[in-house]
Write an enzyme that holds these catalytic residues in place. Structure first.
Site, short mmCIF file in Angstrom:
data_model
loop_
_atom_site.label_atom_id
_atom_site.label_comp_id
_atom_site.label_asym_id
_atom_site.label_seq_id
_atom_site.Cartn_x
_atom_site.Cartn_y
_atom_site.Cartn_z
N HIS A 11 0.82 -1.33 0.02
CA HIS A 11 0.13 0.00 0.01
C HIS A 11 0.92 1.32 0.12
O HIS A 11 1.50 1.55 1.10
CB HIS A 11 -1.10 -0.10 1.43
CG HIS A 11 -1.73 1.09 1.31
ND1 HIS A 11 -3.24 0.97 1.74
CD2 HIS A 11 -1.79 2.53 1.02
CE1 HIS A 11 -3.78 2.28 1.74
NE2 HIS A 11 -3.11 3.05 1.36
N HIS A 13 1.46 5.42 -1.47
CA HIS A 13 0.95 6.63 -2.49
C HIS A 13 2.31 7.16 -3.07
O HIS A 13 3.07 7.81 -2.55
CB HIS A 13 0.26 7.53 -1.57
CG HIS A 13 -0.85 7.07 -0.98
ND1 HIS A 13 -2.17 7.17 -1.78
CD2 HIS A 13 -1.11 6.23 0.15
CE1 HIS A 13 -3.20 6.50 -0.75
NE2 HIS A 13 -2.36 5.90 0.19
N LEU A 14 2.35 7.01 -4.60
CA LEU A 14 3.63 7.80 -5.20
C LEU A 14 3.60 8.97 -5.82
O LEU A 14 4.69 9.61 -6.11
CB LEU A 14 4.09 6.47 -6.25
CG LEU A 14 4.49 5.25 -5.53
CD1 LEU A 14 4.97 4.14 -6.68
CD2 LEU A 14 5.71 5.33 -4.40
N LYS A 92 -9.23 -0.25 -5.75
CA LYS A 92 -9.35 0.58 -4.42
C LYS A 92 -10.67 1.07 -4.02
O LYS A 92 -10.83 1.96 -4.90
CB LYS A 92 -8.02 1.35 -4.27
CG LYS A 92 -7.92 1.87 -3.02
CD LYS A 92 -7.98 1.19 -1.78
CE LYS A 92 -7.88 1.90 -0.33
NZ LYS A 92 -6.54 2.85 -0.23
N HIS A 129 -10.65 1.38 1.81
CA HIS A 129 -10.33 2.54 2.87
C HIS A 129 -11.56 2.27 3.69
O HIS A 129 -12.58 2.91 3.57
CB HIS A 129 -10.13 3.69 2.36
CG HIS A 129 -9.75 4.63 3.44
ND1 HIS A 129 -8.45 5.34 3.44
CD2 HIS A 129 -10.57 5.01 4.73
CE1 HIS A 129 -8.75 6.17 4.47
NE2 HIS A 129 -9.82 5.82 5.07
N HIS A 163 -4.70 -0.60 5.72
CA HIS A 163 -4.24 -0.21 7.06
C HIS A 163 -5.41 -0.18 8.12
O HIS A 163 -5.85 0.68 8.89
CB HIS A 163 -4.03 1.38 6.78
CG HIS A 163 -4.92 2.19 5.98
ND1 HIS A 163 -6.52 2.09 5.98
CD2 HIS A 163 -4.72 2.87 4.86
CE1 HIS A 163 -6.90 3.03 5.25
NE2 HIS A 163 -5.88 3.29 4.42
N ASP A 234 1.22 2.39 3.50
CA ASP A 234 0.41 3.45 3.57
C ASP A 234 1.43 4.89 3.43
O ASP A 234 1.14 6.27 3.98
CB ASP A 234 -0.50 3.71 4.46
CG ASP A 234 -1.59 4.75 4.04
OD1 ASP A 234 -1.66 5.08 3.07
OD2 ASP A 234 -2.36 5.15 5.19
N HIS A 238 3.23 14.46 1.84
CA HIS A 238 2.78 15.83 1.60
C HIS A 238 3.82 16.62 1.63
O HIS A 238 4.82 16.54 2.68
CB HIS A 238 1.52 16.01 2.54
CG HIS A 238 0.24 15.20 2.19
ND1 HIS A 238 -0.55 15.53 1.26
CD2 HIS A 238 -0.21 14.13 2.73
CE1 HIS A 238 -1.43 14.66 1.51
NE2 HIS A 238 -1.18 13.57 2.44
N ALA A 250 -3.79 14.60 5.69
CA ALA A 250 -3.50 13.41 6.44
C ALA A 250 -2.24 12.65 5.34
O ALA A 250 -2.54 12.48 4.37
CB ALA A 250 -4.84 12.57 6.42
#
Ligand code: NCD
Ligand code: ZN
Length: 327
Positions: A11, A13-14, A92, A129, A163, A234, A238, A250
């Site tokens: 999991h 986020h790229l 997802k 999620h 998660h 996860d 940011h 978040a």
């Protein structure tokens, strides 16, 4: 020295653009493959987007690395999912508005059934999620009945509760054969106290929020011993401008520390021999897939986590870790 065979981050986020170029090498350095979340702007809902995003990731990774692509859940036709099946590892589902870039998510859970039926038929896993829209500490528990309902309605559909953060979430794994879970590093390490118990720590703020000590204990137990629980960091970068802001975004950027900090935790818990299962073997079993071959070596060597990577503050910034990924 510790050698891991095909470690997987199930999991991540790229992101896109400059952020992708900055963060992808960190994931590619430690992991043979990773499940890439589709919450871009706009979300990844077509095969053209999947292909284009995959190419951008391969280019940004800068070394052999397998991005396991996902589609963002919407109502899909059978033809769309048949075309996608060879190219994505799952779909997802985000409840609408629950987290970063999820505005296009599902507002009415009752509308999911036709698409879930096709996914079950095609052997395409559902990644969730799992949060409702009630009180923030109860959101995961509130959503679990939806997951359980779908697990029973579609018994051949593999469902991954992403998660997982609670005792109740972990318990669902034992009630439903076809439900699995990813567990993050940060939920294994912290509780809500670390986020807001003293001074507020924006870089520890993520969705779902970290919960109680007993929840963390259940997650640790699952990470060590549960055959259906496996690693998904996860990692969710940011820029500092979005984190140190009146409305803090978040997400925790854990890619640079994920494997070293996990190794340290498993060692502390006297369970180094179970790390391979948590970071690779159980995920392969859950998804019934053979991972790309790659050995990743960690050395017992102290290093200090940088305060910043470009505009991003990493998880555990400034702390000293005793394991390092080498090579
Ligand atoms: C993720 C992000 O920033 O994309 N944020 C987070 O807090 N985990 C989205 C998500 O996985 O919820
Ligand atoms: Zn995520």
């Amino acid at each position: 020295m510790l050698t891991l065979h095909s470690p997987l981050d199930m999991h991540v986020h790229l992101r896109q653009g400059d952020m992708l170029s900055l963060v992808a090498p960190h994931t590619a350095r430690s992991f043979a493959a990773a499940v890439v979340m589709p919450n871009l702007t706009p979300p990844v809902t077509t095969m053209a987007q999947v292909r284009e995003y995959r190419q951008a990731i391969l280019q940004a990774a800068g070394r052999p690395f397998t991005p396991l692509m996902t589609l963002f859940f919407r109502e899909y036709s059978r033809a769309e999912l048949e075309e996608a099946r060879p190219h994505v590892i799952g779909v997802k589902l985000y409840p609408a508005g629950m987290t970063t870039n999820s505005e296009a998510g599902l507002a009415d859970m009752d509308r999911a059934a036709p698409t879930l039926e096709i996914m079950e038929d095609l052997g395409l896993p559902l990644l969730i999620h799992g949060e409702g829209c009630g009180f923030v500490m109860d959101r995961e528990a509130e959503f679990l009945p939806v997951v359980e309902r779908w697990a029973r309605a579609f018994p051949k559909l593999r469902i991954v509760l992403e998660h997982v953060t609670t005792v109740d979430g972990v318990a669902l794994l034992d009630r439903c054969d076809n439900v699995f879970a990813t567990v993050t590093l940060h939920h294994l390490l912290m509780t809500l106290d670390d986020v807001i118990g003293g001074l507020m720590r924006p870089h520890l703020f993520c969705k779902p929020v970290a919960k109680r000590p007993e929840d963390r204990a259940a997650l640790r137990e699952a990470a060590l011993n549960h055959p259906k629980a496996f690693f998904g960091s996860d990692t969710a970068p940011h820029p500092v401008s979005a984190k140190e802001a009146p409305g803090c975004a978040a997400g925790i950027f854990s890619a640079p520390v994920a494997l070293p900090a996990l190794t340290a935790l498993f060692e502390e818990l006297g369970a180094l021999d179970r790390l391979q299962a948590f970071v690779s073997d159980r995920a392969c079993a859950a998804y019934a897939f053979a991972p790309p071959e790659r050995e990743v070596v960690l050395e017992r060597r102290a290093w200090t986590v940088p305060e910043r990577f470009g505009p991003v503050v990493p998880y555990l910034a400034g702390q000293t870790l005793n394991w390092k990924v080498v090579g």
